[in-house]
Design a protein around this motif. Structure first.
Motif, PDB file in Angstrom:
ATOM      1  N   PRO A  86       0.805  -1.216   0.000  1.00 29.21           N
ATOM      2  CA  PRO A  86       0.000   0.000   0.000  1.00 29.21           C
ATOM      3  C   PRO A  86       0.842   1.273   0.000  1.00 29.21           C
ATOM      4  CG  PRO A  86       0.263  -0.732   2.238  1.00 29.21           C
ATOM      5  CD  PRO A  86       1.079  -1.679   1.387  1.00 29.21           C
ATOM      6  N   ASP A  87       2.169   1.145  -0.090  1.00 24.41           N
ATOM      7  CA  ASP A  87       3.054   2.273   0.206  1.00 24.41           C
ATOM      8  C   ASP A  87       3.400   3.168  -0.977  1.00 24.41           C
ATOM      9  OD1 ASP A  87       3.631   1.404   3.016  1.00 24.41           O
ATOM     10  OD2 ASP A  87       4.449  -0.324   1.953  1.00 24.41           O
ATOM     11  N   ALA A  88       3.526   2.597  -2.155  1.00 25.56           N
ATOM     12  CA  ALA A  88       4.069   3.325  -3.300  1.00 25.56           C
ATOM     13  C   ALA A  88       3.038   3.424  -4.419  1.00 25.56           C
ATOM     14  CB  ALA A  88       5.333   2.632  -3.800  1.00 25.56           C
ATOM     15  N   ARG A  89       3.396   4.157  -5.460  1.00 26.49           N
ATOM     16  CA  ARG A  89       2.569   4.274  -6.657  1.00 26.49           C
ATOM     17  C   ARG A  89       3.421   3.876  -7.864  1.00 26.49           C
ATOM     18  NH1 ARG A  89       0.109   4.769  -2.771  1.00 26.49           N
ATOM     19  NH2 ARG A  89      -1.489   6.307  -2.190  1.00 26.49           N
ATOM     20  N   PHE A  90       2.767   3.654  -9.000  1.00 21.52           N
ATOM     21  CA  PHE A  90       3.528   3.262 -10.192  1.00 21.52           C
ATOM     22  C   PHE A  90       2.905   3.839 -11.440  1.00 21.52           C
ATOM     23  CE2 PHE A  90       0.221   0.051  -9.888  1.00 21.52           C
ATOM     24  CZ  PHE A  90      -0.137  -0.198 -11.209  1.00 21.52           C
ATOM     25  N   ALA A  91       3.687   3.871 -12.509  1.00 19.76           N
ATOM     26  CA  ALA A  91       3.219   4.254 -13.839  1.00 19.76           C
ATOM     27  C   ALA A  91       3.863   3.318 -14.837  1.00 19.76           C
ATOM     28  CB  ALA A  91       3.577   5.712 -14.149  1.00 19.76           C
ATOM     29  N   LEU A  92       3.106   2.881 -15.827  1.00 25.81           N
ATOM     30  CA  LEU A  92       3.615   1.968 -16.843  1.00 25.81           C
ATOM     31  C   LEU A  92       4.017   2.727 -18.107  1.00 25.81           C
ATOM     32  CD1 LEU A  92       1.141  -1.024 -16.456  1.00 25.81           C
ATOM     33  CD2 LEU A  92       3.299  -0.571 -15.251  1.00 25.81           C
ATOM     34  N   TYR A  93       4.802   2.067 -18.935  1.00 21.93           N
ATOM     35  CA  TYR A  93       5.445   2.726 -20.074  1.00 21.93           C
ATOM     36  C   TYR A  93       4.453   3.348 -21.054  1.00 21.93           C
ATOM     37  CZ  TYR A  93       4.046  -1.053 -23.191  1.00 21.93           C
ATOM     38  OH  TYR A  93       3.305  -1.917 -23.944  1.00 21.93           O
ATOM     39  N   HIS A  94       3.239   2.802 -21.157  1.00 22.95           N
ATOM     40  CA  HIS A  94       2.296   3.256 -22.175  1.00 22.95           C
ATOM     41  C   HIS A  94       1.350   4.341 -21.681  1.00 22.95           C
ATOM     42  CE1 HIS A  94      -0.847   0.949 -20.110  1.00 22.95           C
ATOM     43  NE2 HIS A  94       0.044  -0.013 -20.008  1.00 22.95           N
ATOM     44  N   GLU A  95       1.458   4.727 -20.429  1.00 18.44           N
ATOM     45  CA  GLU A  95       0.531   5.712 -19.885  1.00 18.44           C
ATOM     46  C   GLU A  95       0.860   7.132 -20.349  1.00 18.44           C
ATOM     47  OE1 GLU A  95      -0.338   5.380 -15.680  1.00 18.44           O
ATOM     48  OE2 GLU A  95       0.356   3.301 -15.681  1.00 18.44           O
ATOM     49  N   GLN A  96      -0.181   7.944 -20.411  1.00 14.09           N
ATOM     50  CA  GLN A  96      -0.031   9.356 -20.757  1.00 14.09           C
ATOM     51  C   GLN A  96      -0.647  10.226 -19.669  1.00 14.09           C
ATOM     52  OE1 GLN A  96      -0.930  10.574 -24.911  1.00 14.09           O
ATOM     53  NE2 GLN A  96      -1.560   8.444 -25.219  1.00 14.09           N
ATOM     54  N   ARG A  97      -0.075  11.404 -19.511  1.00 15.41           N
ATOM     55  CA  ARG A  97      -0.668  12.439 -18.672  1.00 15.41           C
ATOM     56  C   ARG A  97      -0.707  13.716 -19.495  1.00 15.41           C
ATOM     57  NH1 ARG A  97      -0.751  11.136 -13.064  1.00 15.41           N
ATOM     58  NH2 ARG A  97      -0.790  13.352 -12.507  1.00 15.41           N
ATOM     59  N   ALA A  98      -1.899  14.251 -19.677  1.00 13.09           N
ATOM     60  CA  ALA A  98      -2.087  15.440 -20.520  1.00 13.09           C
ATOM     61  C   ALA A  98      -1.470  15.241 -21.903  1.00 13.09           C
ATOM     62  CB  ALA A  98      -1.502  16.671 -19.843  1.00 13.09           C
ATOM     63  N   GLY A  99      -1.594  14.035 -22.435  1.00 17.00           N
ATOM     64  CA  GLY A  99      -1.087  13.732 -23.772  1.00 17.00           C
ATOM     65  C   GLY A  99       0.394  13.465 -23.857  1.00 17.00           C
ATOM     66  N   ALA A 100       1.106  13.464 -22.722  1.00 11.96           N
ATOM     67  CA  ALA A 100       2.560  13.273 -22.722  1.00 11.96           C
ATOM     68  C   ALA A 100       2.924  11.900 -22.168  1.00 11.96           C
ATOM     69  CB  ALA A 100       3.236  14.355 -21.892  1.00 11.96           C
ATOM     70  N   TYR A 101       3.910  11.269 -22.814  1.00 10.76           N
ATOM     71  CA  TYR A 101       4.459  10.006 -22.323  1.00 10.76           C
ATOM     72  C   TYR A 101       5.681  10.270 -21.443  1.00 10.76           C
ATOM     73  CZ  TYR A 101       1.713   7.432 -25.831  1.00 10.76           C
ATOM     74  OH  TYR A 101       0.703   6.888 -26.579  1.00 10.76           O
ATOM     75  N   LEU A 102       6.023   9.296 -20.641  1.00 13.13           N
ATOM     76  CA  LEU A 102       7.278   9.343 -19.901  1.00 13.13           C
ATOM     77  C   LEU A 102       8.451   9.113 -20.843  1.00 13.13           C
ATOM     78  CD1 LEU A 102       6.279   7.224 -16.795  1.00 13.13           C
ATOM     79  CD2 LEU A 102       7.237   9.535 -16.673  1.00 13.13           C
ATOM     80  N   PRO A 103       9.548   9.845 -20.714  1.00 17.59           N
ATOM     81  CA  PRO A 103      10.753   9.575 -21.509  1.00 17.59           C
ATOM     82  C   PRO A 103      11.554   8.431 -20.869  1.00 17.59           C
ATOM     83  CG  PRO A 103      11.138  11.466 -20.099  1.00 17.59           C
ATOM     84  CD  PRO A 103       9.719  11.045 -19.841  1.00 17.59           C
ATOM     85  N   LEU A 104      11.020   7.232 -20.974  1.00 14.57           N
ATOM     86  CA  LEU A 104      11.569   6.110 -20.205  1.00 14.57           C
ATOM     87  C   LEU A 104      13.014   5.791 -20.560  1.00 14.57           C
ATOM     88  CD1 LEU A 104       8.954   3.271 -19.606  1.00 14.57           C
ATOM     89  CD2 LEU A 104      10.236   4.600 -17.937  1.00 14.57           C
ATOM     90  N   VAL A 105      13.358   5.888 -21.835  1.00 14.63           N
ATOM     91  CA  VAL A 105      14.738   5.564 -22.213  1.00 14.63           C
ATOM     92  C   VAL A 105      15.705   6.550 -21.567  1.00 14.63           C
ATOM     93  CG1 VAL A 105      16.362   5.403 -24.134  1.00 14.63           C
ATOM     94  CG2 VAL A 105      14.071   4.434 -24.370  1.00 14.63           C
ATOM     95  N   ALA A 106      15.379   7.828 -21.612  1.00 16.94           N
ATOM     96  CA  ALA A 106      16.243   8.832 -20.983  1.00 16.94           C
ATOM     97  C   ALA A 106      16.335   8.617 -19.477  1.00 16.94           C
ATOM     98  CB  ALA A 106      15.715  10.234 -21.293  1.00 16.94           C
ATOM     99  N   LEU A 107      15.227   8.294 -18.840  1.00 13.16           N
ATOM    100  CA  LEU A 107      15.223   8.043 -17.399  1.00 13.16           C
ATOM    101  C   LEU A 107      16.056   6.803 -17.070  1.00 13.16           C
ATOM    102  CD1 LEU A 107      11.439   8.746 -16.741  1.00 13.16           C
ATOM    103  CD2 LEU A 107      13.358  10.161 -15.961  1.00 13.16           C
ATOM    104  N   ALA A 108      15.897   5.755 -17.866  1.00 10.44           N
ATOM    105  CA  ALA A 108      16.656   4.533 -17.626  1.00 10.44           C
ATOM    106  C   ALA A 108      18.153   4.755 -17.807  1.00 10.44           C
ATOM    107  CB  ALA A 108      16.178   3.429 -18.570  1.00 10.44           C
ATOM    108  N   GLU A 109      18.503   5.564 -18.801  1.00  8.36           N
ATOM    109  CA  GLU A 109      19.915   5.866 -19.024  1.00  8.36           C
ATOM    110  C   GLU A 109      20.509   6.609 -17.829  1.00  8.36           C
ATOM    111  OE1 GLU A 109      22.790   7.585 -22.595  1.00  8.36           O
ATOM    112  OE2 GLU A 109      20.661   8.062 -22.606  1.00  8.36           O
ATOM    113  N   ARG A 110      19.777   7.592 -17.295  1.00  8.92           N
ATOM    114  CA  ARG A 110      20.266   8.340 -16.143  1.00  8.92           C
ATOM    115  C   ARG A 110      20.289   7.486 -14.883  1.00  8.92           C
ATOM    116  NH1 ARG A 110      23.640  11.297 -16.418  1.00  8.92           N
ATOM    117  NH2 ARG A 110      23.073  12.714 -14.722  1.00  8.92           N
ATOM    118  N   ALA A 111      19.455   6.455 -14.841  1.00  9.59           N
ATOM    119  CA  ALA A 111      19.447   5.544 -13.698  1.00  9.59           C
ATOM    120  C   ALA A 111      20.554   4.491 -13.794  1.00  9.59           C
ATOM    121  CB  ALA A 111      18.085   4.854 -13.583  1.00  9.59           C
ATOM    122  N   GLY A 112      21.241   4.453 -14.935  1.00 11.89           N
ATOM    123  CA  GLY A 112      22.356   3.525 -15.089  1.00 11.89           C
ATOM    124  C   GLY A 112      21.998   2.180 -15.665  1.00 11.89           C
ATOM    125  N   LEU A 113      20.835   2.074 -16.316  1.00 14.89           N
ATOM    126  CA  LEU A 113      20.429   0.784 -16.876  1.00 14.89           C
ATOM    127  C   LEU A 113      21.038   0.521 -18.250  1.00 14.89           C
ATOM    128  CD1 LEU A 113      16.661   0.334 -15.932  1.00 14.89           C
ATOM    129  CD2 LEU A 113      18.650  -0.894 -15.053  1.00 14.89           C
TER     130      LEU A 113
END
Length: 230
Positions: A86-113
């Protein structure tokens, strides 16, 4: 709590997680995706992927595997939900907010993946191209983040991926996305697999099972941009 979430995700086949600071995350995402907008208590971020062969056997025995539409996405949503509650929240790769997607590749690169490779997907130091970014977890606790070590696997590589590409769309600067889409529609060898991805010299022992490759490769609907089965 964080280790519990990581453990539950790993048990579901999503065992590749990397930490990212809220500050670094907010620097990269569109305004609608700011951390405090998604989850007011966010203090840390996990970038989550499946890698190698761990996901597919778990998914294939799940109730979602028999669904006709988006079975893997539905399995992923359930697994993330069970891991985060019950502690955290999540978002999946295909979700949009106000028509915008998450830049997952850029985030993953900065996270060291990993780093984007010539073949058109993120390359990991161990798993090579055999990972798939699935989403993010927004944590109510801070996580340690450090500047990733430089990683440039395509530099100096003889590029067997380019030679293996049936459509000839893999080049020194990356993939011609529209050309790749046309190849997947028109060329028989490209419809259920990607020989360019399979030719990468990194992590060949971690290659997805053929059934998983075929699942990701099937184009679900025509249009100006690729839409693959999820």
């Amino acid at each position: 709590m964080i280790e519990r979430i990581r453990g539950r995700l790993a048990d579901a086949g999503f065992g590749l997680c990397a930490s990212l600071s809220v500050e670094e995350y907010d620097r990269l995402v569109p305004e609608p995706w700011r951390a405090d907008t998604v989850f007011t208590e966010t203090r840390g971020i996990l970038v989550v992927a499946n890698a190698g062969r761990s996901l597919w056997p778990r998914f294939r025995t799940s109730p979602e595997a028999s669904l006709e539409r988006d079975p893997l996405d539905r399995y992923t949503a359930r697994a993330f939900g069970e891991a985060c509650a019950p502690d955290a929240r999540f978002a999946l790769y295909h979700e949009q907010r106000a028509g915008a997607y998450l830049p997952l590749v850029a985030l993953a690169e900065r996270a060291g993946l990993g780093t984007p490779g010539r073949v058109g997907v993120l390359l990991h130091s161990e798993y090579g191209p055999w990972l798939s970014l699935r989403g993010l977890v927004y944590l109510p606790r801070a996580v340690a983040w450090a500047e990733p070590e430089p990683f440039a696997p395509c530099t100096g590589c003889p590029a067997p991926c380019a030679s293996a590409c049936h459509g000839g769309v893999v080049g020194l600067r990356g993939v011609d996305v529209e050309g790749c889409y046309r190849s997947r529609l028109e060329l028989e060898p490209c419809k259920l697999r990607c020989d360019a991805r399979a030719a990468c010299v990194l992590g060949p022992e971690h290659a997805f099972p053929p059934e998983q490759v075929a699942h990701h490769s099937l184009i679900r609907a025509p249009g100006p941009a690729p839409r693959t089965r999820r």
